[in-house]
Design an enzyme around this catalytic site. Structure first.
Site, short mmCIF file in Angstrom:
data_model
loop_
_atom_site.label_atom_id
_atom_site.label_comp_id
_atom_site.label_asym_id
_atom_site.label_seq_id
_atom_site.Cartn_x
_atom_site.Cartn_y
_atom_site.Cartn_z
N ALA A 287 0.98 -1.67 -0.12
CA ALA A 287 -0.07 -0.56 0.07
C ALA A 287 1.09 1.36 -0.11
O ALA A 287 0.26 2.21 -0.29
CB ALA A 287 -0.68 0.02 1.49
N PRO B 191 -5.03 5.86 0.70
CA PRO B 191 -4.54 5.61 2.36
C PRO B 191 -3.43 4.36 2.32
O PRO B 191 -4.02 3.69 1.93
CB PRO B 191 -5.44 5.91 3.25
CG PRO B 191 -6.44 6.07 2.35
CD PRO B 191 -5.84 6.09 0.87
N ASP B 192 -2.84 4.36 3.25
CA ASP B 192 -2.73 2.40 2.94
C ASP B 192 -3.33 2.59 4.85
O ASP B 192 -4.10 2.81 5.37
CB ASP B 192 -0.71 2.46 3.20
CG ASP B 192 0.03 3.42 4.31
OD1 ASP B 192 -0.93 3.69 5.27
OD2 ASP B 192 1.04 3.46 4.73
N PHE B 193 -3.06 1.29 4.76
CA PHE B 193 -3.55 0.56 6.28
C PHE B 193 -2.99 1.13 7.71
O PHE B 193 -3.39 1.32 9.34
CB PHE B 193 -3.55 -1.14 6.31
CG PHE B 193 -4.63 -1.46 6.27
CD1 PHE B 193 -5.22 -0.72 5.03
CD2 PHE B 193 -5.10 -2.68 5.13
CE1 PHE B 193 -6.52 -1.04 3.99
CE2 PHE B 193 -5.79 -3.42 4.59
CZ PHE B 193 -7.11 -2.50 3.84
N ARG B 194 -1.20 1.00 7.71
CA ARG B 194 -0.39 1.76 9.05
C ARG B 194 -0.24 2.12 9.48
O ARG B 194 0.58 2.33 10.13
CB ARG B 194 -0.08 -0.08 8.98
CG ARG B 194 -0.68 -1.34 9.52
CD ARG B 194 0.18 -2.70 9.27
NE ARG B 194 -0.78 -3.61 9.68
CZ ARG B 194 -1.58 -4.46 8.08
NH1 ARG B 194 -1.10 -3.70 7.25
NH2 ARG B 194 -2.00 -5.38 8.80
N ASN C 293 -1.22 -4.41 -3.95
CA ASN C 293 -2.40 -3.77 -3.39
C ASN C 293 -3.02 -4.53 -4.92
O ASN C 293 -2.81 -4.90 -5.78
CB ASN C 293 -1.56 -2.09 -4.37
CG ASN C 293 -0.88 -1.60 -3.74
OD1 ASN C 293 -0.79 -1.78 -2.54
ND2 ASN C 293 0.17 -0.89 -3.75
N ASP D 297 -5.11 -1.76 -6.76
CA ASP D 297 -5.62 -0.30 -7.60
C ASP D 297 -5.28 -0.17 -8.53
O ASP D 297 -6.43 0.68 -9.43
CB ASP D 297 -4.87 0.89 -6.63
CG ASP D 297 -3.67 1.10 -6.31
OD1 ASP D 297 -2.85 0.31 -7.58
OD2 ASP D 297 -3.13 1.18 -5.88
N HIS E 75 -3.57 -9.91 -4.19
CA HIS E 75 -4.90 -9.44 -3.55
C HIS E 75 -6.06 -9.68 -4.35
O HIS E 75 -7.09 -8.56 -3.98
CB HIS E 75 -5.06 -8.73 -2.40
CG HIS E 75 -3.77 -9.65 -1.27
ND1 HIS E 75 -2.79 -8.24 -0.41
CD2 HIS E 75 -3.35 -10.20 -1.24
CE1 HIS E 75 -2.64 -8.71 0.72
NE2 HIS E 75 -2.41 -10.26 0.00
N SER F 298 5.11 -3.10 5.05
CA SER F 298 4.99 -3.49 6.46
C SER F 298 5.32 -4.64 6.56
O SER F 298 6.25 -5.50 7.52
CB SER F 298 3.69 -3.11 7.15
OG SER F 298 2.37 -4.00 6.96
N ILE G 137 8.99 5.91 -1.63
CA ILE G 137 9.29 5.71 -2.47
C ILE G 137 9.52 6.01 -4.18
O ILE G 137 10.49 6.01 -4.75
CB ILE G 137 8.40 4.30 -2.26
CG1 ILE G 137 9.47 3.16 -3.42
CG2 ILE G 137 7.06 4.71 -2.66
CD1 ILE G 137 8.88 1.68 -3.09
P1 NAD Z 1 0.28 -1.18 5.44
O1 NAD Z 1 -0.41 -0.23 5.58
O2 NAD Z 1 0.68 -2.44 6.21
O3 NAD Z 1 2.48 -0.68 4.82
C1 NAD Z 1 2.15 0.36 4.72
C2 NAD Z 1 3.87 0.77 4.69
O4 NAD Z 1 4.74 1.04 3.55
C3 NAD Z 1 4.30 1.09 6.29
O5 NAD Z 1 5.55 0.36 7.04
C4 NAD Z 1 4.51 2.69 5.81
O6 NAD Z 1 5.76 3.20 6.65
C5 NAD Z 1 5.37 2.72 4.27
N1 NAD Z 1 4.96 3.33 3.44
C6 NAD Z 1 4.04 4.33 3.72
N2 NAD Z 1 4.04 5.66 2.06
C7 NAD Z 1 4.77 4.91 2.12
C8 NAD Z 1 5.96 5.81 1.14
N3 NAD Z 1 5.59 6.94 0.25
N4 NAD Z 1 6.95 5.03 0.97
C9 NAD Z 1 7.97 4.54 1.30
N5 NAD Z 1 6.85 4.00 2.00
C10 NAD Z 1 6.16 4.24 2.50
O7 NAD Z 1 0.47 -1.59 3.65
P2 NAD Z 1 0.38 -3.08 3.18
O8 NAD Z 1 2.22 -4.00 3.59
O9 NAD Z 1 0.44 -3.67 2.00
O10 NAD Z 1 -0.73 -4.29 3.92
C11 NAD Z 1 -1.85 -3.82 4.11
C12 NAD Z 1 -3.13 -5.10 3.09
O11 NAD Z 1 -4.14 -3.79 2.52
C13 NAD Z 1 -2.04 -5.29 1.27
O12 NAD Z 1 -3.01 -6.81 1.79
C14 NAD Z 1 -2.54 -4.63 0.44
O13 NAD Z 1 -4.13 -5.36 -0.18
C15 NAD Z 1 -4.09 -3.70 1.04
N6 NAD Z 1 -4.32 -2.11 0.92
C16 NAD Z 1 -3.91 -2.15 0.00
C17 NAD Z 1 -4.36 -0.89 -0.95
C18 NAD Z 1 -4.12 -0.36 -2.21
O14 NAD Z 1 -4.15 -0.98 -2.71
N7 NAD Z 1 -4.05 0.87 -2.64
C19 NAD Z 1 -4.18 -0.03 0.03
C20 NAD Z 1 -4.30 -0.16 1.44
C21 NAD Z 1 -4.24 -1.41 1.84
#
Ligand code: NAD
Length: 245
Positions: A28, A37-40, A108, A110, A125, A196, A236
């Protein structure tokens, strides 16, 4: 850009230059710079106020029991149809185009890697762009789901429509998993970013890497940082955007 980050990007450039079978494994965090937005992260979905945590809402049980509530969250937070690829998505597509990268493996849903031009994208996913009627199997695109008032139903048979995304409690597609294992096992450079590494079995795939060079590009620490030859605690899009291929 600060000196230390610049030095790390130069090291990444060297690793990219000497590699021919790069695999990118991401999550994410790759799309936060596109406004999703991401999750964590602190501003991620786990820190927002909902009646239930995202993991509960995005579970198979919850979807089947409370589809209206599932879709209220999903339409609002997961269906970001106006988002555009950022510099990270674009650079990965360019790496593939130039014959240096063999696969993008993403958690992701998206579709932004494909929108940036990547072709070999392994979506562990699933994707919000594909949706099917649970009764008759009819396909629906994402705008149909976004526009639905309440839970989206099939215009042919009235059945509930389900997005082709892997919800919590559901299994991953075996053919995508095996293809991901194959690509990672054959890679000469594994770049992990924006994840994460907390969601399994996806995160366990990186154990299949046989090479020396693991790069982790993530804003916050991950459980695999200690295995990284190069650890870049940055954004990133900024980091990959600075690489030349
Ligand atoms: P996560 O939210 O658990 O972790 C995201 C990580 O990315 C965090 O460690 C954060 O510090 C880091 N991060 C955030 N922005 C960043 C940036 N600009 N550059 C570098 N690092 C950055 O996400 P995950 O590990 O993908 O797990 C969450 C689950 O949620 C996945 O299974 C995913 O399918 C789903 N998800 C997907 C989306 C999407 O499709 N965009 C969005 C939210 C959640």
């Amino acid at each position: 850009m600060e000196e230390e980050l610049r030095g790390k990007i130069e090291k990444l450039q060297e690793l990219v230059d000497e590699s021919r079978r790069i695999v990118f494994f991401g999550g994410a965090g790759v799309s936060t710079e596109s406004g999703i937005p991401d999750f964590r992260s602190v501003d991620g979905l786990y820190h927002m106020k909902y009646d239930y945590p995202p993991e509960t809402i995005l579970s198979h049980t919850f979807f089947m029991r409370k589809p209206e509530e599932f879709y209220r969250f999903y339409q609002d937070k997961m269906l970001c149809l106006d988002a555009e690829p950022n510099a990270a998505h674009k650079k990965l597509a360019e790496m593939e185009e130039k014959g240096k990268l063999t696969a993008v493996i993403t958690q992701n849903i998206d579709g932004l890697h494909q929108k940036a031009g990547s072709r070999h994208v392994l979506e562990l996913h699933g994707s919000v762009l594909r949706n099917y009627c649970m009764k008759c199997g009819k396909f629906f695109d994402a705008p149909y789901i976004k526009a639905a008032a309440g839970k989206p139903v099939c215009d042919a048979c009235g059945g509930l429509i389900k997005p082709d995304v892997v919800l919590y409690e559901e299994g991953l597609d075996q053919s995508i998993l095996s293809e991901s294992v194959r690509c990672i096992a054959e890679a000469d450079l594994l770049i992990i970013g924006g994840t994460s590494l907390a969601v399994y079995p996806a995160a366990g795939l990186i154990d299949y890497f046989n090479g020396e060079n693991i790069v982790v590009i993530n804003k916050s620490p991950t459980p695999r940082d200690k295995f990284a030859k190069l650890l870049i605690p940055g954004k990133i899009g900024e980091v990959l955007g600075a690489i030349t291929v």
